[in-house]
Design a protein around this motif. Structure first.
Motif, mmCIF file in Angstrom:
data_model
loop_
_atom_site.group_PDB
_atom_site.id
_atom_site.type_symbol
_atom_site.label_atom_id
_atom_site.label_comp_id
_atom_site.label_asym_id
_atom_site.label_seq_id
_atom_site.Cartn_x
_atom_site.Cartn_y
_atom_site.Cartn_z
ATOM 1 N N PHE A 1 3.747 7.116 -3.648
ATOM 2 C CA PHE A 1 3.228 6.930 -5.007
ATOM 3 C C PHE A 1 3.564 8.155 -5.843
ATOM 4 O O PHE A 1 3.135 9.272 -5.544
ATOM 5 N N ARG B 1 -6.974 5.289 -1.416
ATOM 6 C CA ARG B 1 -6.479 4.344 -0.412
ATOM 7 C C ARG B 1 -5.286 4.864 0.381
ATOM 8 O O ARG B 1 -4.897 4.249 1.376
ATOM 9 N N SER B 2 -4.706 5.958 -0.046
ATOM 10 C CA SER B 2 -3.517 6.476 0.629
ATOM 11 C C SER B 2 -3.881 7.115 1.966
ATOM 12 O O SER B 2 -5.033 7.484 2.212
ATOM 13 N N ASP C 1 8.064 1.813 -1.298
ATOM 14 C CA ASP C 1 6.692 1.364 -1.539
ATOM 15 C C ASP C 1 5.655 2.239 -0.852
ATOM 16 O O ASP C 1 4.454 2.085 -1.098
ATOM 17 N N GLU D 1 -7.703 13.600 -8.987
ATOM 18 C CA GLU D 1 -7.014 12.929 -7.881
ATOM 19 C C GLU D 1 -7.384 13.563 -6.538
ATOM 20 O O GLU D 1 -7.622 12.859 -5.544
ATOM 21 N N PHE E 1 0.627 9.912 -1.389
ATOM 22 C CA PHE E 1 0.326 10.116 -2.808
ATOM 23 C C PHE E 1 0.789 11.519 -3.186
ATOM 24 O O PHE E 1 0.368 12.509 -2.574
ATOM 25 N N MET F 1 0.845 -1.196 0.000
ATOM 26 C CA MET F 1 0.000 0.000 0.000
ATOM 27 C C MET F 1 0.879 1.245 0.000
ATOM 28 O O MET F 1 1.905 1.296 0.677
ATOM 29 N N HIS F 2 0.474 2.258 -0.777
ATOM 30 C CA HIS F 2 1.187 3.531 -0.801
ATOM 31 C C HIS F 2 0.536 4.476 0.210
ATOM 32 O O HIS F 2 -0.634 4.824 0.082
ATOM 33 N N ARG G 1 -7.719 5.176 -7.698
ATOM 34 C CA ARG G 1 -7.797 4.136 -6.664
ATOM 35 C C ARG G 1 -6.740 4.361 -5.589
ATOM 36 O O ARG G 1 -7.010 4.234 -4.390
ATOM 37 N N THR G 2 -5.547 4.704 -6.023
ATOM 38 C CA THR G 2 -4.464 4.900 -5.056
ATOM 39 C C THR G 2 -4.685 6.155 -4.227
ATOM 40 O O THR G 2 -4.401 6.174 -3.021
ATOM 41 N N SER H 1 5.415 4.729 -10.419
ATOM 42 C CA SER H 1 4.622 3.768 -9.652
ATOM 43 C C SER H 1 3.555 3.053 -10.465
ATOM 44 O O SER H 1 2.917 2.129 -9.957
ATOM 45 N N VAL I 1 -5.775 3.787 -12.009
ATOM 46 C CA VAL I 1 -5.035 3.407 -10.810
ATOM 47 C C VAL I 1 -4.696 4.653 -9.988
ATOM 48 O O VAL I 1 -4.548 4.588 -8.763
#
Length: 250
Positions: free
Chosen positions: A34, A55-56, A31, A91, A5, A1-2, A51-52, A39, A48
């Protein structure tokens, strides 16, 4: 997991984004950061990014002097931010919708605090957020300070922090100190914790455990006599009724 971001515009923000990625990766792990240019795997869909961002733990919006006014590529007469398909805008929207922490990071002294009236309504709230500021002339120091603040605020980053002091633990409880008693006189009682006891120059029997202490021979039962050392006065012992002698009180 990042956990981190990096949100930036290619025009004007690429250099500082890579410097941020380098410094934060060195501290929290590659890792954990992001950066779109490194990445995203080959052939992976661009969604992506969204999504990232969701989740960050934190999205750092890198804002330079031209961030607000960069023209849209397809319609240069309007700002890129006014395009609903602008990736920088999308984003930030994704992060806000997911409850991800969003931190505006102003790059340089010329960037003024954001005015919500100049932002699209979907991201206008970031104008009210506490921001950080970095300068290219002091980028290493500024990014170290930013990393400190993120580690204090986000437990997930604190756990990954390569700058933590050795032996630091999450419990916050101090370790029990060792106790050393050198040339100790008198008794020692109620010593608790992780204890190392050192006793020097003892001149009498020492008992450091539980139960009774017996120094010298021990005898049990009736009618036992034990005499040790020099005896200069004789020993008398009688059993039963004693007859008083003259001068003694009855």
């Amino acid at each position: 997991m990042h956990e981190i971001f990096l949100n930036y515009r290619t025009k004007g923000g690429r250099e500082v984004a890579h410097l941020c990625a380098q410094a934060l990766s060195a501290r929290f792990g590659t890792d954990s950061v992001f950066l779109a240019g490194r990445s995203i795997d080959l052939g992976e869909k661009m969604d992506v990014l969204l999504r990232t961002a969701r989740r960050s733990e934190v999205l750092l919006a890198l804002i330079d002097e031209g961030w607000l006014t960069v023209p849209d590529r397809k319609r240069p007469a309007r700002r890129a931010l006014d395009n609903p398909d602008d990736w920088v805008r999308r984003e930030i929207e994704a992060a806000l919708d997911a409850g991800t922490l969003v931190v505006p990071v102003f790059v340089g002294r010329g960037v003024e605090q954001l005015d919500p009236r100049r932002l699209p309504g979907s991201i206008a709230e970031i104008a009210e957020y506490q921001y950080a500021r970095v300068h290219m002339s002091s980028i290493d120091t500024d990014l170290a300070r930013l990393g400190d603040r993120l580690a204090r605020q986000l437990p997930a980053l604190a756990a990954l922090d390569g700058n933590r002091s050795p032996g630091a633990s999450g419990s916050g409880a101090p370790e029990a100190a060792a106790v050393r008693t050198d040339r100790q006189s008198g008794g020692i009682g109620n010593v608790a914790g992780s204890v190392e006891t050192y006793i020097n120059d003892t001149h009498a029997p020492l008992h450091a455990g539980r139960g009774d202490q017996h120094n010298g021979p021990r005898f049990d039962g009736d009618g036992t006599n034990y005499v040790a050392g020099d005896n200069h006065g004789g020993i008398r012992q009688g059993f039963g009724t004693r007859t008083p002698r003259g001068g003694e009180r009855k």
